[in-house]
Design a protein around this motif. Structure first.
Motif, short mmCIF file in Angstrom:
data_model
loop_
_atom_site.label_atom_id
_atom_site.label_comp_id
_atom_site.label_asym_id
_atom_site.label_seq_id
_atom_site.Cartn_x
_atom_site.Cartn_y
_atom_site.Cartn_z
N TRP A 188 -28.31 -48.23 54.77
CA TRP A 188 -28.29 -46.90 55.36
C TRP A 188 -29.32 -46.76 56.48
CZ3 TRP A 188 -24.89 -43.05 53.87
CH2 TRP A 188 -24.14 -43.29 52.71
N GLN A 189 -29.91 -47.85 56.94
CA GLN A 189 -31.07 -47.74 57.82
C GLN A 189 -30.76 -47.16 59.19
OE1 GLN A 189 -32.74 -51.43 59.35
NE2 GLN A 189 -30.87 -52.56 58.80
N HIS A 190 -29.49 -47.19 59.62
CA HIS A 190 -29.15 -46.68 60.94
C HIS A 190 -28.44 -45.33 60.88
CE1 HIS A 190 -30.64 -50.11 63.08
NE2 HIS A 190 -29.87 -50.94 62.41
N VAL A 191 -28.63 -44.59 59.80
CA VAL A 191 -28.02 -43.26 59.66
C VAL A 191 -29.11 -42.21 59.87
CG1 VAL A 191 -26.65 -41.73 58.23
CG2 VAL A 191 -26.41 -44.23 58.00
N PRO A 192 -29.01 -41.39 60.90
CA PRO A 192 -30.02 -40.35 61.12
C PRO A 192 -30.15 -39.42 59.91
CG PRO A 192 -28.63 -40.58 63.06
CD PRO A 192 -28.00 -41.41 61.99
N MET B 196 -28.08 -42.64 73.79
CA MET B 196 -29.43 -42.50 74.33
C MET B 196 -29.58 -41.24 75.17
SD MET B 196 -30.65 -46.37 75.33
CE MET B 196 -32.20 -45.73 75.98
N LYS B 197 -28.58 -40.38 75.19
CA LYS B 197 -28.72 -39.11 75.91
C LYS B 197 -29.60 -38.16 75.10
CE LYS B 197 -24.30 -39.50 78.33
NZ LYS B 197 -22.91 -39.02 78.44
N LEU C 114 -30.66 -38.01 71.01
CA LEU C 114 -31.94 -38.60 70.60
C LEU C 114 -32.90 -37.59 70.00
CD1 LEU C 114 -32.97 -41.15 73.39
CD2 LEU C 114 -31.99 -41.63 71.16
N SER C 115 -32.81 -36.33 70.43
CA SER C 115 -33.77 -35.33 69.96
C SER C 115 -33.09 -33.99 69.76
CB SER C 115 -34.93 -35.19 70.96
OG SER C 115 -35.90 -34.29 70.48
N GLU D 62 -31.72 -43.74 65.33
CA GLU D 62 -31.06 -44.73 64.48
C GLU D 62 -29.80 -45.34 65.11
OE1 GLU D 62 -33.53 -42.14 61.81
OE2 GLU D 62 -32.15 -41.81 63.49
N GLU D 63 -28.91 -44.52 65.67
CA GLU D 63 -27.67 -45.08 66.21
C GLU D 63 -27.93 -45.86 67.50
OE1 GLU D 63 -24.33 -42.50 66.37
OE2 GLU D 63 -24.41 -42.03 64.23
N ALA D 64 -28.83 -45.37 68.33
CA ALA D 64 -29.18 -46.13 69.53
C ALA D 64 -29.81 -47.47 69.14
CB ALA D 64 -30.13 -45.32 70.40
#
Length: 564
Positions: free
Chosen positions: A42-46, A288-289, A293-294, A303-305
């Protein structure tokens, strides 16, 4: 991307395509036929983090804000780069949520959703939201929506749970989905066929609070199989006859890239192989937009980037970052920073500079180049700077301030100003080159300009070899470099004309030392979707692959490289 609704290449969607199941599946570690999904990747799930034996889920406020800031569409994440399930029959999933501070949401989809900079399209699937003792059960069947930004489910029911702490079970049997809790069936829907792909993609999220996932398991019914598998891109390999391999022989160091999204890289083996097989550089299409990102001030969802960059690194690809200052891809909090007084502007300047430093530092050493300013001019093809939050805070010299802040955080990344409509000589191109030179004169570090090269209409947008040659000469005279940053070409006038236009742009770029790379804005027409003026979803046919097959444009580019 170019802020255009025309090119909203995105993630895989059950609504628009039934994607074939991934290959190379690996059986899950099971005990008594049960898969403990908490122990998967699950490490890349925000918003999701390992917490002892469970998972902790916190609200991210991920959403898609339209270009006019008039609407907000929730964009809860799925586990795309980690583990998903593959089954050939009926199944049960069970989850137990504890320490719920506001709401707990659980999604189970047939395929990843379409995610673009201005919309999200819900695939077929199920979403459960627990709020105190209220459980909302929503089913989408993947059918076309009148308004993609406000999808209507085929089933929407609220039920009251007698024990919200008890596990919630989803059981699919043929064409029926049953939801049970504490031993009782609380909902039953005749939409079991929404899970017809045989793939199960999972998401956990909260709108406003947080919760603990103390159990999360999957079980196949008797006679059915169940396996866990990772993203399709892991199995894709570069091709010796791919575009990048051919370009390496013609001009070593020259990169041919594409804009990509995480969903199809994870879910579609055709797409993954097309990309890895043919390209040597990657531009994250949306990940990365700023709004991705924020989503909240001071909250970062890298995480997804990070997953896309990790994939690029594993395949030996270079990465072009996209983007820092961009009017049409800002989260609402950024757009609404106060600028009414000098004190307000100073406070907002600190916030924006902190955003730049945080983002660029996070990606430091992983990006070869970066769009530090994207589409600064009026959207009507004028030459005036848009009066966005960057302009309102710092004034017309904001590109130099952004550029210097990027340089301070990562002095090695090559900086670009990216713009549409500047790929042919004219006032807009002159304005872009002037802006880049003025930025550097004010202390900026602009290496070059991105020429998007969108050809949406052959009659009005076509780029001739002579015009592009003159353009690159103008860029060189300005002391700058150029990259073809977002090339795509309509096939409205036929695939032969489309192929010739693609080949002309690549050939001209390749032959000029001023032009350092070429990128097409997408990979496969399978994911080439856009929203028309009437709100309807339309499919484009503008890319180098179509439904897993190379187009004549791809063949023309390949032949050009072989004969160069």
């Amino acid at each position: 991307m170019a802020g255009h609704s025309r090119r909203l290449v995105a993630l895989a969607s059950g609504l628009l395509l039934a994607v074939a199941g991934c290959t190379g599946q690996a059986s899950a570690s099971q005990e008594d036929g049960v898969v403990d999904l908490r122990q998967q990747d699950w490490q890349h799930v925000p918003g999701v983090a390992a917490d002892g034996d469970g998972l902790r889920v916190t609200a991210t406020a991920l959403s898609i804000v339209d270009r006019d800031n008039g609407g907000r569409q929730a964009n809860p994440p799925l586990n795309l780069a980690g583990t998903h399930l593959v089954t050939d029959g009926d199944f049960s999933l069970s989850a137990r949520f504890t320490d719920v501070t506001d709401d707990a949401a659980w999604a189970l989809y047939d395929s990843p959703p379409v995610i673009a900079d201005e919309f999200r399209i819900e695939p077929a699937g199920l979403r459960l939201t627990l709020d105190d003792d209220d459980l909302e059960v929503i089913v989408f069947d993947g059918s076309s929506q009148q308004d993609v930004t406000d999808p209507e489910p085929v089933y929407d029911e609220h039920v009251t749970l007698s024990n919200p702490q008890a596990p919630i079970t989803v059981h699919r049997t043929g064409d029926t989905i049953e939801i049970a809790s504490d031993g009782d069936t609380v909902a039953s829907t005749p939409f079991g066929e929404v899970f017809k792909s045989g793939e199960l993609w999972l998401g956990l999220s909260s709108d406003e609070g947080s919760f603990e996932v103390s159990s999360l398991t999957a079980t196949a019914d008797e006679g059915a199989s169940l396996a866990t598998t990772g993203p399709a891109v892991e199995r894709a390999q570069p091709s010796a006859q791919g575009l990048q391999s051919l370009a390496d022989r013609v001009r070593p160091g020259f990169k041919i890239g594409a804009a990509v999204a995480l969903g199809p890289l994870a879910s579609d083996a055709d797409y993954a192989q097309e990309f890895v097989g043919d390209f040597g550089a990657i531009t994250p299409e949306n990940a990365m937009k700023p709004q991705f990102l924020s989503p909240r001030q001071g909250v970062y969802t890298f995480e997804e980037a990070d997953a896309i960059l990790a994939m690029a690194e594993s395949k030996g690809m270079t990465v072009h970052g996209h983007t820092i200052a961009f009017t049409e891809a800002m989260p609402r909090w950024m757009k609404e920073l106060p600028t009414g007084s000098e004190e307000d502007r100073q406070a907002s300047a600190e916030v924006l500079l902190d955003y730049i430093t945080t983002v660029v530092t996070h990606f430091k050493g992983r990006l070869a180049s970066l769009d530090v300013v994207n589409e600064p001019f009026d959207v009507d093809q004028g030459t005036s700077l848009q009066k966005n939050i960057w302009y309102q805070t710092f004034g017309p010299g904001y590109p130099a301030i952004v550029s210097q802040a990027v340089h301070d955080a990562d002095p090695d990344v090559r900086q670009f100003i990216n713009e549409n409509g500047a790929d042919v000589p004219g006032e807009r191109q002159d304005a872009l080159l002037d802006l880049a030179r003025d930025t550097n004169a004010q202390g900026g570090h602009i290496y070059g300009v991105g020429l998007q090269s969108h050809v949406y209409d052959i009659e009005t947008d076509a780029i001739s070899t002579d015009d592009l040659t003159e353009t690159l000469s103008n860029v060189q005279d300005a002391g700058l470099h150029a990259r073809i940053s977002e090339n795509d070409v309509t096939d409205d006038e036929g695939t032969d004309i489309q192929a010739q236009q693609y080949a002309d742009v690549l050939a001209t770029c390749l032959s000029s030392p001023t032009c350092v790379s070429y990128t097409t804005w997408g990979v496969d027409d399978r994911y080439d979707w856009w929203v028309d003026d009437d709100g309807s979803v339309q499919q484009g046919h503008d890319l180098l692959f179509d439904e897993g097959h190379p187009t004549p444009a791809h063949q023309a580019m390949k032949q050009l490289l072989k004969s160069s």
